[in-house]
Enzyme design. Structure first.
Site, PDB file in Angstrom:
ATOM      1  N   PRO A   1       0.820  -1.207   0.000  1.00 46.65           N
ATOM      2  CG  PRO A   1       0.054  -0.975   2.189  1.00 46.65           C
ATOM      3  CD  PRO A   1       0.838  -1.892   1.305  1.00 46.65           C
TER       4      PRO A   1
ATOM      5  NE  ARG B   1      -4.468   6.139  -4.550  1.00 42.95           N
ATOM      6  CZ  ARG B   1      -4.171   6.894  -5.600  1.00 42.95           C
ATOM      7  NH1 ARG B   1      -4.279   8.197  -5.515  1.00 42.95           N
ATOM      8  NH2 ARG B   1      -3.752   6.334  -6.721  1.00 42.95           N
TER       9      ARG B   1
ATOM     10  NE  ARG C   1      -3.172  11.605  -7.420  1.00 39.53           N
ATOM     11  CZ  ARG C   1      -4.469  11.431  -7.283  1.00 39.53           C
ATOM     12  NH1 ARG C   1      -5.212  12.360  -6.698  1.00 39.53           N
ATOM     13  NH2 ARG C   1      -5.042  10.328  -7.714  1.00 39.53           N
TER      14      ARG C   1
ATOM     15  CE1 TYR D   1      -2.441   9.928 -13.312  1.00 42.60           C
ATOM     16  CE2 TYR D   1      -2.351  11.046 -11.204  1.00 42.60           C
ATOM     17  CZ  TYR D   1      -1.759  10.259 -12.168  1.00 42.60           C
ATOM     18  OH  TYR D   1      -0.484   9.801 -11.966  1.00 42.60           O
TER      19      TYR D   1
ATOM     20  CB  CYS E   1       2.562  30.423 -17.508  1.00 40.75           C
ATOM     21  SG  CYS E   1       2.654  32.154 -17.198  1.00 40.75           S
TER      22      CYS E   1
HETATM   23  N1  LLP Z   1       2.928  -1.582  -5.997  1.00 41.38           N
HETATM   24  C1  LLP Z   1       3.150  -1.324  -7.303  1.00 41.38           C
HETATM   25  C2  LLP Z   1       3.869  -2.298  -8.113  1.00 41.38           C
HETATM   26  C3  LLP Z   1       2.690  -0.137  -7.872  1.00 41.38           C
HETATM   27  O1  LLP Z   1       2.903   0.095  -9.158  1.00 41.38           O
HETATM   28  C4  LLP Z   1       2.003   0.805  -7.051  1.00 41.38           C
HETATM   29  C5  LLP Z   1       1.534   2.068  -7.608  1.00 41.38           C
HETATM   30  C6  LLP Z   1       1.810   0.506  -5.698  1.00 41.38           C
HETATM   31  C7  LLP Z   1       2.272  -0.708  -5.211  1.00 41.38           C
HETATM   32  C8  LLP Z   1       1.109   1.427  -4.759  1.00 41.38           C
HETATM   33  O2  LLP Z   1      -0.207   1.662  -5.121  1.00 41.38           O
HETATM   34  P1  LLP Z   1      -1.187   2.486  -4.141  1.00 41.38           P
HETATM   35  O3  LLP Z   1      -1.412   1.664  -2.922  1.00 41.38           O
HETATM   36  O4  LLP Z   1      -0.502   3.768  -3.826  1.00 41.38           O
HETATM   37  O5  LLP Z   1      -2.409   2.694  -4.950  1.00 41.38           O
HETATM   38  N2  LLP Z   1       0.404   8.595  -9.582  1.00 41.38           N
HETATM   39  C9  LLP Z   1      -0.899   7.948  -9.527  1.00 41.38           C
HETATM   40  C10 LLP Z   1      -0.795   6.566  -8.900  1.00 41.38           C
HETATM   41  C11 LLP Z   1       0.132   5.660  -9.640  1.00 41.38           C
HETATM   42  C12 LLP Z   1       0.327   4.360  -8.909  1.00 41.38           C
HETATM   43  C13 LLP Z   1       1.500   3.659  -9.431  1.00 41.38           C
HETATM   44  N3  LLP Z   1       1.778   2.407  -8.796  1.00 41.38           N
HETATM   45  C14 LLP Z   1      -1.853   8.824  -8.746  1.00 41.38           C
HETATM   46  O6  LLP Z   1      -1.468   9.916  -8.351  1.00 41.38           O
HETATM   47  O7  LLP Z   1      -3.020   8.456  -8.564  1.00 41.38           O
END
Ligand code: LLP
Length: 444
Positions: free
Chosen positions: A292, A294, A331, A335, A362
């Site tokens: 995890p 986020r 973000r 997105y 800008c």
């Molecule tokens: N493990 C792997 C292999 C990943 O690619 C990611 C996220 C995570 C774990 C962690 O995922 P989480 O628990 O944070 O969802 N920049 C984008 C999110 C890209 C996520 C990339 N990989 C955003 O701001 O929403």
């Protein structure tokens, strides 16, 4: 605005986080400022550890440091007994400099460079998550040249399309730049090859199906597909997987209408599915790892801005500009992500006008929030945007040569600086003016 963690409105009508009045944080550190609710970060980490402990399965919870990689955060992850997922030499260096135990670091990425692989082997990291055949051969060659024995997982795509918040955040489907596909047989071939490499020790497989996911079905389906695959590997190759890593992706509440589950519910869904689908494949159920990012740091972060200018277009809308924007939070531009905000110095006042929050870059796409209801906003007011702990500081840029903000941790009425605000000097620190075009001897 929904108040996360220790956030509350105090008697002065100011937003307070971790017992710290944000007007005082502004006076001490300036704005924009990332404020991290340390207690909430630790609570989230413990929710994962407690839920896995309750499941009775062996586990590792690896904090995905891409969400927010700074040395102080690595210290907290270590203190809370988490492992760490890194995807670059920069994240690895940050973790090592913070004293994070190398054996609990997992190295990810679809294009690890030879230098990164050497650095990680020399540091003695716990595991590489191998993404493709080129990497497999390179890793074997480098490990052999160093006489090292390296533990690996193979990243597989189980063919699960997760309901992530944006197509760019879905990764478990067949058409993905990541990993070996189970469906087309390349994953089985990779297992055969990997198990033949003298300097590599295959622990199992890894899958990550996406990010900001609210349902459990995708994870359960991934477990089922991986269990079928594990059974096949056992039957055809006689190989056991002691570890299965199910990645990250657990959702959080950014705005009303977001419906994340409790951490314990995600974990229970996964561990129950493991108990069901892995039963009888080998003597032991595999150890379950998750990653995890986020959901550990996201809702613990708040960004504090100072309001500057505003512009009212009669009959259209009112723009209110703050002293940050897409440089500290890309973000919304990337997105179309949604956020909630509060007027932090008059947080007890009722909403009076609907405004849209613009950044100072800008670029007309530099908008943080469209149509948010706030009390009448004046220059000098403080605006707090909630839920900015993940993928904000870590994705921040110096576009327009805007300096990246400071980060503070707050807890029990105490604030601690964990990243200082960039200086003008920092902005030109890597610039080089060749003497032949220099106007004057270059001083910095
Ligand atoms: N493990 C792997 C292999 C990943 O690619 C990611 C996220 C995570 C774990 C962690 O995922 P989480 O628990 O944070 O969802 N920049 C984008 C999110 C890209 C996520 C990339 N990989 C955003 O701001 O929403």
């Amino acid at each position: 605005m929904f108040l996360h963690g220790t956030s509350r409105i105090n008697e002065a009508g100011h937003l307070e986080i971790g017992g710290c009045d944000v007007t005082e944080l502004k006076a001490e550190y300036g704005t924009p400022l990332y404020i991290m609710d340390e207690q909430l970060v630790r609570r989230r980490a413990r929710e994962y550890v407690d839920a896995f402990t309750a499941s009775g399965l062996g586990f590792q919870v690896a904090y995905a440091s891409k969400a927010f990689s700074v040395m102080a955060m690595c210290r907290i992850a270590d203190e809370e007994g988490l492992s760490l997922d890194v995807v670059s030499d920069g994240e690895l260096y940050t973790a090592l400099q913070a004293g994070f135990p190398a054996e609990r670091i997992h190295f990810h990425g679809n294009n690890k460079t030879p230098d990164e692989i050497e650095m990680a082997i020399e540091a003695g990291i716990g595991c590489f998550v191998v993404d493709n055949l080129v990497e497999l051969r390179l890793l074997q060659a480098i490990a052999a040249s160093k006489g090292a024995n390296v533990k690996i997982l193979l990243r597989v795509t189980p063919g699960v399309e997760a309901h992530a918040h944006h197509a760019y955040a879905s990764t478990g489907q067949t058409d993905s730049k990541f990993g070996f596909d189970i469906g087309n047989g390349s994953a089985l071939e990779a297992v055969r090859l990997a198990s033949d490499q003298a300097n590599l020790q295959l622990l199992g497989v890894h899958s990550h199906i996406g990010s900001q996911i609210f349902e459990t079905e995708g994870f359960q389906l991934a477990v089922e597909r991986i269990a079928e695959f594990t059974r096949k590997v056992k039957e055809e190759l006689g190989i056991d997987f002691p570890v299965v890593n199910l990645g990250g992706g657990f959702g959080i509440r950014y705005v009303e209408g977001d419906t994340p589950l409790a951490v314990s519910d995600y974990v229970a869904a996964i561990t129950d599915a493991v108990k069901t689908h892995f039963a009888g494949i080998s003597d032991h159920l595999p150890e379950i790892w998750v990653e995890p990012g986020r959901s550990i740091v996201g809702d613990a972060g708040t960004t504090l801005y100072t309001v500057g200018t505003s512009k009212e277009i009669p009959g259209v809308r009112k723009y209110v500009a703050v002293d940050g924007g897409m440089t500290d939070n890309p973000r919304p531009a990337l997105y179309e992500s949604k956020y909630e905000a509060i007027l932090a110095n008059r947080a007890n006042e009722a909403g009076e006008e609907t405004v849209s929050i613009a950044g100072k870059c800008c670029e007309s796409g530099d908008m943080l929030i469209w149509d948010v209801e706030l009390p009448k906003v004046n220059s000098g007011d403080l605006l707090a945007v909630a839920c900015t702990g993940a993928y904000n500081y870590s994705m921040a840029s110096n576009y327009n040569r805007i300096r990246r903000p400071a980060v503070v941790f707050v807890q029990n009425g105490q604030s601690d600086l964990v990243v200082r605000r960039e200086s003008h000097q920092d902005i030109i620190a890597n610039d080089v003016v060749p003497q032949r075009i220099a106007k004057q001897p270059v001083t910095k």
